[in-house]
Design a protein around this motif. Structure first.
Motif: not given
Length: 399
Positions: A78-83, A374-382, A367-369, A85-88
């Motif tokens: 849900i947090e990802l969706i919130h991020r 594109a959201l700026g999430i680093d690989d460790e967090h991913y 297209h997950n990766d 919709i700033a663009d989509y």
């Protein structure tokens, strides 16, 4: 393309929403499907399927759309969706009323994050009314809307239609119209809005001519009692070899050519009077005449006449008809492998643009990766998000 500036999150499945976002994608919109890794869209598996087990229906409805696989019951998803919709900033969803609210993804919640959000909900009966929480399908919406009541014959009763009128003409087309209207308004005032599309409402609105007559006069339309629903000559007629021709020669100049073609110029006057007594001899003559000759004979007869008479084709024949070939209505769309698939093209022709089809409908989460990067999430967090099941369990994650 005209809609290149639009970015859409598509939460829909099956037909109405995906057809709508396919139309928008064909016109250039960037569409990102939000898909469940554990509950795939049923359209993915509708037969026939290709060698990968993927339905050709899915491959067409979801062409050129990216896919992000998310478990929407996971708070991090849900947090990802919130991020996003700033663009989509356009959402299309097709859940029953209340589902998106329970997920924390309803319009009132998300507009606080992005006031420019345009949010379109497509449901069978709409967000209000006594049937809003009930399930339904195209046949149900057409029945409730009154369309089915005058489509059929007294012998058969109402007939099932071979294509989805309420889903596409109702849900898809009206959604696209409403979304683009909201985009135009947003360009003036900078504000988004909520759109409530009921397929039943839209199907009811499709009673354009019959409904206008019925509401104005109070007369209830009946099966096969009108000019266009089987109460007159306007119909399909069988040839000697079991094929059919459509006859729609309503205007006098067309009726004249029709009657001359079947050798009955004396019946022109009958065709122009829409009473049972006048129509019966013409219908009988057409039925007998078409049955005297094969399909090819009638193709040759009407090819050079302007009589509103055309052969009744199957879909493969239609795809090969010179008219549709000239209009380039079949295209080869690449898969994300090395193959390509024949698909029905967008019917919208722009003078400044040529429609491009990037790829056929792809796998869940393909297209997950790209999206996460594109959201700026680093690989460790991913990787932690993956471990936490944001993209589904380890067994159904694509990446």
């Amino acid at each position: 393309m005209p809609l290149t500036s639009l970015k859409i999150l598509d939460f829909s499945t099956l037909l109405p929403g995906p057809y709508a976002t396919m139309m928008l994608s064909d016109m250039g919109a960037d569409v990102l499907r939000i898909e469940s890794p554990s509950r795939p869209d049923l359209c993915r598996h509708l037969p026939p399927v290709d060698e990968r087990g993927t339905s050709y229906i899915h491959q067409t409805l979801n062409r050129s759309k990216k896919s992000l696989g998310l478990d929407l019951k996971n708070p991090e998803a849900i947090e990802l969706i919130h991020r996003l919709i700033a663009d989509y900033d356009i959402i299309v969803e097709q859940f029953r009323p209340g589902v998106m609210q329970r997920l924390g993804l309803d319009y009132n919640t998300l507009k606080e994050i992005n006031p420019k959000l345009i949010y379109c909900s497509i449901t069978g009966y709409g967000q209000t009314g006594p049937k809003k929480d009930k399930g339904g399908h195209d046949i149900n919406y057409l029945a409730i809307a009154g369309l089915a009541s005058y489509t059929g014959t007294p012998d058969t009763g109402p007939m099932p239609i071979g294509f989805q009128i309420a889903d596409i003409a109702g849900g898809s087309m009206h959604s696209v119209t409403a979304i683009l209207a909201a985009v135009i308004e947003r360009s003036h005032n900078g504000e988004g809005q909520y759109i409530d599309i009921s397929m039943t409402d839209a199907a009811f609105a499709l009673n354009a001519m019959t409904g206008a007559s019925a509401l104005g006069s109070g007369e209830v339309p009946q099966l096969a009692n009108g000019v266009l629903n089987g109460g007159a000559f306007y119909n399909h007629y069988e040839t000697r070899d079991g094929r059919y021709f459509s006859v729609g020669s309503i205007e006098p100049q067309f009726m004249t050519q029709l009657c001359e073609a079947i050798g009955r110029p004396d019946l022109v006057k009958n065709g122009l009077k829409y009473t049972p007594e006048s129509q019966a001899p013409l219908i009988e003559a057409l039925t007998e005449a078409f049955k005297l000759q094969d399909y090819q004979h009638w193709c040759e007869v009407f090819e050079n006449l302007d009589a509103c008479v055309e052969p009744t084709l199957n879909v493969i024949e239609a795809s090969q008809h010179p008219q549709l070939v000239e209009r380039k209505m079949v295209v080869e769309v690449p898969t994300l492998g090395s193959a390509s698939v024949k698909q029905i093209a967008s019917p919208i022709k722009f003078s400044k643009h040529t429609t491009k089809y990037s790829f056929t409908g792809c796998e869940v989460g393909h297209h997950n990766d790209d999206i996460i990067k594109a959201l700026g999430i680093d690989d460790e967090h991913y990787q932690k998000m993956k471990a936490n099941g944001v993209f589904g369990s380890s067994s159904n994650q694509i990446r």
